[in-house]
Motif scaffolding. Structure first.
Motif, PDB file in Angstrom:
ATOM      1  N   ALA A   1     -10.578   6.949   0.426  1.00  0.00           N
ATOM      2  CA  ALA A   1     -11.637   6.187   1.091  1.00  0.00           C
ATOM      3  C   ALA A   1     -12.268   5.161   0.171  1.00  0.00           C
ATOM      4  CB  ALA A   1     -12.724   7.158   1.591  1.00  0.00           C
ATOM      5  N   ASP A   2     -11.967   5.249  -1.125  1.00  0.00           N
ATOM      6  CA  ASP A   2     -12.512   4.313  -2.107  1.00  0.00           C
ATOM      7  C   ASP A   2     -11.743   2.994  -2.009  1.00  0.00           C
ATOM      8  OD1 ASP A   2     -13.275   2.860  -4.327  1.00  0.00           O
ATOM      9  OD2 ASP A   2     -13.537   4.638  -5.576  1.00  0.00           O
ATOM     10  N   GLU A   3     -12.479   1.917  -1.715  1.00  0.00           N
ATOM     11  CA  GLU A   3     -11.811   0.627  -1.509  1.00  0.00           C
ATOM     12  C   GLU A   3     -11.117   0.131  -2.770  1.00  0.00           C
ATOM     13  OE1 GLU A   3     -10.248  -2.539   0.362  1.00  0.00           O
ATOM     14  OE2 GLU A   3     -11.301  -0.834   1.261  1.00  0.00           O
ATOM     15  N   SER A   4     -11.748   0.272  -3.938  1.00  0.00           N
ATOM     16  CA  SER A   4     -11.119  -0.180  -5.180  1.00  0.00           C
ATOM     17  C   SER A   4      -9.864   0.640  -5.486  1.00  0.00           C
ATOM     18  CB  SER A   4     -12.116  -0.076  -6.342  1.00  0.00           C
ATOM     19  OG  SER A   4     -12.536   1.271  -6.536  1.00  0.00           O
ATOM     20  N   ALA A   5      -9.924   1.955  -5.171  1.00  0.00           N
ATOM     21  CA  ALA A   5      -8.741   2.790  -5.379  1.00  0.00           C
ATOM     22  C   ALA A   5      -7.623   2.394  -4.416  1.00  0.00           C
ATOM     23  CB  ALA A   5      -9.099   4.270  -5.218  1.00  0.00           C
ATOM     24  N   ARG A   6      -7.987   2.066  -3.182  1.00  0.00           N
ATOM     25  CA  ARG A   6      -6.983   1.626  -2.204  1.00  0.00           C
ATOM     26  C   ARG A   6      -6.312   0.337  -2.680  1.00  0.00           C
ATOM     27  NH1 ARG A   6      -6.842   2.922   3.137  1.00  0.00           N
ATOM     28  NH2 ARG A   6      -6.615   0.714   3.675  1.00  0.00           N
ATOM     29  N   ARG A   7      -7.131  -0.594  -3.174  1.00  0.00           N
ATOM     30  CA  ARG A   7      -6.573  -1.858  -3.638  1.00  0.00           C
ATOM     31  C   ARG A   7      -5.647  -1.638  -4.847  1.00  0.00           C
ATOM     32  NH1 ARG A   7     -10.812  -4.341  -3.400  1.00  0.00           N
ATOM     33  NH2 ARG A   7     -11.582  -4.010  -5.537  1.00  0.00           N
ATOM     34  N   ALA A   8      -6.066  -0.794  -5.780  1.00  0.00           N
ATOM     35  CA  ALA A   8      -5.229  -0.523  -6.950  1.00  0.00           C
ATOM     36  C   ALA A   8      -3.934   0.181  -6.550  1.00  0.00           C
ATOM     37  CB  ALA A   8      -6.006   0.330  -7.953  1.00  0.00           C
ATOM     38  N   ALA A   9      -4.048   1.116  -5.593  1.00  0.00           N
ATOM     39  CA  ALA A   9      -2.847   1.816  -5.131  1.00  0.00           C
ATOM     40  C   ALA A   9      -1.889   0.863  -4.435  1.00  0.00           C
ATOM     41  CB  ALA A   9      -3.247   2.961  -4.197  1.00  0.00           C
ATOM     42  N   GLY A  10      -2.442  -0.073  -3.662  1.00  0.00           N
ATOM     43  CA  GLY A  10      -1.580  -1.051  -3.002  1.00  0.00           C
ATOM     44  C   GLY A  10      -0.862  -1.951  -3.988  1.00  0.00           C
ATOM     45  N   GLU A  11      -1.605  -2.392  -5.014  1.00  0.00           N
ATOM     46  CA  GLU A  11      -0.961  -3.217  -6.035  1.00  0.00           C
ATOM     47  C   GLU A  11       0.098  -2.430  -6.795  1.00  0.00           C
ATOM     48  OE1 GLU A  11      -4.162  -4.573  -8.437  1.00  0.00           O
ATOM     49  OE2 GLU A  11      -4.903  -6.035  -6.950  1.00  0.00           O
ATOM     50  N   LEU A  12      -0.201  -1.157  -7.093  1.00  0.00           N
ATOM     51  CA  LEU A  12       0.776  -0.323  -7.790  1.00  0.00           C
ATOM     52  C   LEU A  12       2.022  -0.126  -6.937  1.00  0.00           C
ATOM     53  CD1 LEU A  12       1.490   1.478 -10.197  1.00  0.00           C
ATOM     54  CD2 LEU A  12       0.298   3.357  -9.050  1.00  0.00           C
ATOM     55  N   ARG A  13       1.826   0.073  -5.644  1.00  0.00           N
ATOM     56  CA  ARG A  13       2.980   0.250  -4.754  1.00  0.00           C
ATOM     57  C   ARG A  13       3.816  -1.019  -4.686  1.00  0.00           C
ATOM     58  NH1 ARG A  13       4.381  -0.545   0.552  1.00  0.00           N
ATOM     59  NH2 ARG A  13       5.721   1.090   1.466  1.00  0.00           N
ATOM     60  N   ALA A  14       3.151  -2.191  -4.598  1.00  0.00           N
ATOM     61  CA  ALA A  14       3.896  -3.453  -4.536  1.00  0.00           C
ATOM     62  C   ALA A  14       4.670  -3.688  -5.830  1.00  0.00           C
ATOM     63  CB  ALA A  14       2.930  -4.611  -4.269  1.00  0.00           C
ATOM     64  N   THR A  15       4.033  -3.389  -6.958  1.00  0.00           N
ATOM     65  CA  THR A  15       4.726  -3.552  -8.237  1.00  0.00           C
ATOM     66  C   THR A  15       5.915  -2.607  -8.331  1.00  0.00           C
ATOM     67  OG1 THR A  15       2.663  -4.204  -9.312  1.00  0.00           O
ATOM     68  CG2 THR A  15       4.461  -3.481 -10.739  1.00  0.00           C
ATOM     69  N   GLY A  16       5.737  -1.388  -7.867  1.00  0.00           N
ATOM     70  CA  GLY A  16       6.842  -0.431  -7.900  1.00  0.00           C
ATOM     71  C   GLY A  16       7.995  -0.855  -7.015  1.00  0.00           C
ATOM     72  N   CYS A  17       7.670  -1.402  -5.829  1.00  0.00           N
ATOM     73  CA  CYS A  17       8.743  -1.883  -4.936  1.00  0.00           C
ATOM     74  C   CYS A  17       9.505  -3.033  -5.576  1.00  0.00           C
ATOM     75  CB  CYS A  17       8.139  -2.312  -3.597  1.00  0.00           C
ATOM     76  SG  CYS A  17       7.541  -0.939  -2.573  1.00  0.00           S
ATOM     77  N   GLN A  18       8.791  -3.926  -6.249  1.00  0.00           N
ATOM     78  CA  GLN A  18       9.460  -5.025  -6.933  1.00  0.00           C
ATOM     79  C   GLN A  18      10.349  -4.496  -8.053  1.00  0.00           C
ATOM     80  OE1 GLN A  18       6.808  -7.861  -8.716  1.00  0.00           O
ATOM     81  NE2 GLN A  18       8.438  -9.299  -9.231  1.00  0.00           N
ATOM     82  N   ALA A  19       9.850  -3.501  -8.796  1.00  0.00           N
ATOM     83  CA  ALA A  19      10.661  -2.916  -9.862  1.00  0.00           C
ATOM     84  C   ALA A  19      11.902  -2.249  -9.293  1.00  0.00           C
ATOM     85  CB  ALA A  19       9.824  -1.906 -10.650  1.00  0.00           C
ATOM     86  N   LEU A  20      11.783  -1.572  -8.154  1.00  0.00           N
ATOM     87  CA  LEU A  20      12.948  -0.945  -7.528  1.00  0.00           C
ATOM     88  C   LEU A  20      13.987  -1.979  -7.113  1.00  0.00           C
ATOM     89  CD1 LEU A  20      11.447   1.890  -5.280  1.00  0.00           C
ATOM     90  CD2 LEU A  20      12.980   2.150  -7.235  1.00  0.00           C
TER      91      LEU A  20
END
Length: 389
Positions: free
Chosen positions: A209-228
């Motif tokens: 529910a933490d907006e900053s955590a959601r944003r960081a998780a989204g960026e981490l997921r996008a970076t991981g998808c690019q790395a994959l």
């Protein structure tokens, strides 16, 4: 002294010995100083064999000239004792001729024109047949002494070339096996762990529910998808049996947006002038990501090693190729020592290897104005294992 030089000394010595023997048996008696002149020239022919590895064809032409001189010495030069005649079955041939014929076959360029001086030697020797002899009697020994060594040399050269090809094929098979082993390790270890990271980041993005955590998780997921995606390219290229194949039927997409890299450099005081030449074209995903990495590595190096410089980034779209050029001017400031020493040049080395996997070329070198230049040429379309199927 190396083995090759020892062999050369032996060849020169043997040719000199045979020349001395032939001077006593093959050439008629000459009045002085003609005997010394003929003998000295023939010994010079033996000495010329020292250069048979570096200049086999010129040495063969020199021997052909000596053969002509030998015939002229016997039949046209003054000084022969009156009534002196060559034996009816004698062969007027310099002793160095067989060695020169062998050297042309082994050390020559492999062209038909290389055999021309040998044909001249044979022709001159046949023209020098004494009147009492028949050419048919002499041509056999001449062809044996010239053609035999040439055939032997050609056979040995072909066998050496075949062994070299087999060695190269064996080395290439070993490289392919090693690449496939590395691809399996990357797939089994790195790809698996990055996939788990992406899934966990996605779950966190959906549940927190933490907006900053959601944003960081989204960026981490996008970076991981690019790395994959990049890992998938790398695994496919490593798994291929040899370099990546050029394919016009591979998946195509525009080049990645380079403006993010440009803005990042400008944010730390490195102005970047961009220029695009040609109509933007679709390229294979592996090519697009490699272009992105080339620009990223070049701009990172400018930030580390050339603070205060200006950068010119140019992308050229060619019919079947993409060329990327990054040139920075001489730095006007001093970089951070700790930042400059980090990496040790491994980035460009890894980038070069990555580019070579897709049949591209990388050139990185300092410029005369004190700056640095990175140029990459990449095929527009490549197909790795599993792509486009």
């Amino acid at each position: 002294m190396g083995r090759a030089r020892i062999v050369d000394v032996g060849v020169v010595a043997l040719a000199g010995l045979l020349t001395s023997v032939n001077m006593a048996t093959q050439i008629p008696a000459f009045r002085a100083p003609y005997d010394a002149i003929v003998g000295g020239l023939l010994l010079t022919g033996a000495l010329s064999l020292w250069f048979r590895r570096r200049a086999p064809v010129p040495v063969a032409w020199f021997i052909a000239g000596l053969a002509a001189m030998l015939v002229a010495a016997v039949w046209m030069w003054p000084g022969a004792e009156p009534g002196t005649q060559s034996e009816a079955d004698s062969t007027l041939l310099p002793a160095a001729a067989p060695f020169a014929a062998y050297s042309v076959a082994v050390f020559g360029r492999g062209r038909r024109s290389d055999l021309l001086p040998l044909a001249v030697v044979v022709g001159i020797a046949c023209l020098g047949v004494p009147p009492a002899a028949r050419v048919s009697i002499v041509i056999g020994p001449v062809l044996t002494l010239v053609g035999g060594p040439a055939v032997l040399g050609r056979y040995l050269r072909a066998r050496a070339e075949r062994r070299e090809r087999e060695h190269q094929l064996s080395a290439e098979r070993a490289r392919i096996r090693e690449r496939q082993r590395l691809a399996a390790e990357v797939h089994d270890i790195v790809s698996h762990r990055v996939s788990v990271m992406v899934l966990q980041a996605g779950a966190l993005h959906l549940t927190t529910a933490d907006e900053s955590a959601r944003r960081a998780a989204g960026e981490l997921r996008a970076t991981g998808c690019q790395a994959l995606a990049e890992l998938r390219d790398l695994v496919g290229l490593l798994s291929a049996d040899g370099p990546a194949q050029t394919s016009a039927h591979a998946d195509r997409e525009p080049l990645p947006d380079l403006s993010v890299l440009v803005e990042s450099s400008e944010s730390v005081g490195i102005p970047v002038e961009t220029r695009t030449v040609g109509d933007p074209a679709l390229v294979s995903p592996a090519v697009g990501r490699t272009v992105y990495r080339v620009v990223q590595e070049a701009l990172t190096n400018v930030t580390k090693h050339a603070p205060g410089s200006r950068v010119r980034l140019e992308v050229r779209y060619l019919p079947a190729e993409v060329e990327v050029s990054i040139h920075n001017t001489a730095p006007t400031g001093t970089g951070d020592a700790a930042l400059t020493s980090a990496g040790g040049g491994a980035g460009l080395l890894g980038l070069r290897r990555r580019i070579e996997l897709i049949n591209g070329t990388l050139r990185a070198e300092p410029c005369a104005d004190g700056g640095f230049r990175v140029d990459a040429w990449l095929p527009s379309f490549v197909r790795a294992t599993g792509e486009g199927r």
